[in-house]
Design a protein around this motif. Structure first.
Motif, mmCIF file in Angstrom:
data_model
loop_
_atom_site.group_PDB
_atom_site.id
_atom_site.type_symbol
_atom_site.label_atom_id
_atom_site.label_comp_id
_atom_site.label_asym_id
_atom_site.label_seq_id
_atom_site.Cartn_x
_atom_site.Cartn_y
_atom_site.Cartn_z
ATOM 1 N N UNK A 85 37.106 33.651 44.061
ATOM 2 C CA UNK A 85 37.874 34.203 42.941
ATOM 3 C C UNK A 85 36.950 34.962 41.993
ATOM 4 N N UNK A 139 44.422 42.588 44.396
ATOM 5 C CA UNK A 139 44.759 41.303 43.770
ATOM 6 C C UNK A 139 44.768 40.135 44.757
ATOM 7 N N UNK A 163 42.013 37.442 44.865
ATOM 8 C CA UNK A 163 42.067 36.307 43.944
ATOM 9 C C UNK A 163 43.278 35.436 44.228
ATOM 10 N N UNK A 164 44.425 36.074 44.490
ATOM 11 C CA UNK A 164 45.657 35.289 44.593
ATOM 12 C C UNK A 164 45.655 34.354 45.799
ATOM 13 N N UNK A 224 43.341 31.366 45.146
ATOM 14 C CA UNK A 224 43.975 30.658 44.033
ATOM 15 C C UNK A 224 45.148 29.821 44.528
#
Lengths: 313, 291
Positions: B244, B255, B258-259, B262
């Motif tokens: 992340x 994105x 990270x997503x 996460x």
């Protein structure tokens, strides 16, 4: 009452003493010799030894601890290795953003969480209760930076409603301030809301099993009066306690939230100080946050009599 | 399960009994299955079609997810799917190790504090002091002192968790000491170590198991936070926090970097929390009705 307040304030002294000892040891045992850093690359061993003596770095542990505590009591938190500015000044520069974020989050979280907990307890077992409890478990499970990035992705990138990051001082107008504050507040507040809502629900359920609630219901008192006037009032002490304890989550979360949303506050400063190994700054920030945390919980303890007149000291 | 305003406790008890075990403890089942899945992913990481999670490939930088790269590639051309799968190892290991370490140390300190007034006075002042430093900050401070390594991260997070376990054990010991069976044991002259072993220790196990799951969950989050702000595991080890952190600079264009980690992180912590909540309900019916 007065005697209790004095005793309770005195009781925080040993706690702060342990915190100070820990934070001091952090600097004492930190790798790297400040004297060698100040002397520079071209210095001789003699120069370093002279600087060590002049800074008092050759003195034993307890003497240095004493001097350090004495300096802190006079507001001297030391000097940053990186910028050479006093740590107290650096903290002062960053205070506004952190205080803004913390207070907005605190107010938002408390005003959302308590109604959630009351509703959940009132409709215990129903779908509102289930949703609140599901939110509570999720709130504890999804880390603050994950919530932050999901919010940025949804509301700043995809929908383009709010700014991606940044901070605007409240002096430049309330709306610009709030626009930048909405996403960080939601991200930081989630775990805090989960904690308070859960405790509110538990405390309410406890109270609602009491005889006087049955009496109030039996005599036909309106439900909202029973819930707010009788139940919530009597559940206030555990709720206020958890609001105080939860400030620890808020402080830990601030460090991360400010990094995600590029907010120039103390949390961001802490992260920068760690990356640069700027020990006096790390030390000062930890000392300050711990002090704030201890004071808040002291105030919470002292506020019990306001919420529950039966508590007398 | 319908709870009324008047008597929330009794109706929960009467309806709860008749349902099958797995329905009554749905959160243990769901949490346990999810956690087992994550453990399986962590253990079987090399068998899940992964490549070396550290292998750089400059010409394949920032690929979007495709059949070859399920989760795409990162800014250094590393396969994100492999990194996320291997990341499960670090997170789960840290969670498990911290929980074990904190529970053992907290148990020792709690028993000592509960049975010796002098140790209690000194130890609990130290614990009060440590507890007034927010745990994330305490872990950050300890990590700033040492170099980034797996052992140091585990130790730093565990130290921040020990005071809470100590308090829990101490409170259990203090309440048990007033119980007739402990008083009886003292009266017939049973030695203190034997009382601790035979009467006190078994009664601390249930609350400690529940506490251990919560510690594991919060340790996994703290590890991710430490890695995220650059004070955690070295960047050479793929962890969800590290992945992340590396994705931050290009979040607006990629994105998913990270997503995806996460999501894995959140599901793992959720699984452990569900397991903990479920076990608390199963082990302590009195608390179950409250929370």
């Amino acid at each position: 009452m007065f005697a209790y307040i004095v005793r309770r304030i005195l009781a925080t002294i040993p706690v702060m003493g342990v915190v100070a000892l820990f934070v001091f040891s952090l600097l004492y045992f930190s790798p790297g010799d400040p004297a060698a850093i100040i002397a520079g690359d071209m210095s001789t061993a003699d120069d370093v030894a002279r600087i060590r003596r002049s800074l008092g770095l050759d003195l034993p542990y307890h003497v240095r601890f004493g001097t350090w505590v004495w300096a802190i009591l006079q507001g001297d938190l030391g000097t940053s290795i990186f910028s050479n500015l006093p740590v107290a000044t650096l903290i002062g520069q960053r205070l506004e953003a952190t205080i803004s974020l913390s207070i907005v989050t605190l107010v938002f979280a408390v005003s959302v969480a308590i109604p959630m907990g009351v509703l959940a307890a009132w409709k215990a077992g129903g779908w509102i209760d289930r949703i609140v409890m599901l939110f509570a478990v999720l709130g504890f499970s999804v880390p603050v930076f994950v919530i932050g990035y999901v919010l940025i992705f949804t509301f700043a990138i995809e929908l383009d409603w709010l700014p991606v990051q940044g901070f605007t001082s409240i002096r430049e107008g309330f709306w610009p301030f709030l626009r930048n504050m909405i996403l960080p507040t939601l991200a930081l507040g989630t775990i805090y809301i989960a904690l308070i809502a859960r405790m509110t629900r538990a405390a309410m359920l406890d109270v609602m099993a009491q005889d006087y609630i049955r009496t109030a219901n039996a005599k036909g008192l309106r439900t909202d009066r029973v819930l707010l006037g009788h139940a919530l009032r009597n559940a206030a002490v555990p709720i206020v306690t958890v609001v105080g304890i939860g400030v620890a989550l808020l402080i830990g979360g601030v460090v991360v939230t400010e990094s995600v949303f590029a907010i120039p506050g103390l949390g961001r400063m802490t992260v920068d100080a760690i990356l640069r190994r700027d020990y006096p700054v790390i030390q000062g920030v930890i000392l300050m946050f711990s002090f704030v945390y201890v004071i808040i919980n002291l105030l919470v303890d002292l506020s019990y009599t306001l919420f529950d007149p039966r508590i007398r000291y | 399960m319908t709870l009324t305003l008047v008597a929330p406790a009794t109706s929960a008890q009467t309806t709860g009994k008749r349902r099958p075990w797995w329905k009554r403890h749905l959160s243990i089942v769901i949490g346990g299955l999810l956690l087992a899945l994550m453990v399986a992913i962590a253990v079987a990481a090399p068998l899940l079609g992964t490549v070396d999670p550290a292998a750089l490939s400059p010409i394949r930088r920032l690929r979007m997810p495709s059949e070859q790269y399920w989760f795409g590639t990162d800014a250094l051309g590393r396969d994100v799917y492999s990194r996320v799968v291997y990341g499960a190892r670090a997170s789960l290991f840290v969670g498990f190790a911290v929980a074990l370490l904190a529970v053992l140390a907290g148990l020792l300190f709690g028993l000592l504090a509960g049975f010796n007034r002098w140790i209690d006075a000194i130890l609990m002042r130290i614990m009060d002091g440590l507890m007034s430093i927010p745990s994330v900050l305490l872990a950050i401070a300890l990590m700033a002192l040492t170099r980034a390594s797996l052992e140091n991260v585990i130790a730093a997070i565990a130290i921040a968790e020990i005071p809470r376990v100590t308090r829990l054990v101490r409170s259990v010991v203090l309440s048990l000491r007033e119980q007739p069976f402990v008083e009886a044991a003292i009266a017939v002259g049973t030695s203190t170590p034997l009382i601790l072993w035979r009467h006190i220790l078994p009664n601390t196990i249930a609350p400690l198991i529940v506490q251990a799951t919560y510690i594991a969950a919060s340790a996994i989050i703290t590890e991710a936070i430490l890695s995220f702000i650059g004070a955690g595991l070295p960047p050479s080890i793929p962890t969800w926090g590290n992945i992340i952190a590396e994705g931050r600079a290009i979040f607006q264009v990629r994105p998913h970097l990270i997503l995806i980690p996460a999501g894995f992180l959140s599901i793992t912590v959720l699984a452990i929390n569900l397991l903990g909540d479920g076990m608390r309900d199963a082990l302590d019916p009195r608390l179950a009705r409250q929370l």
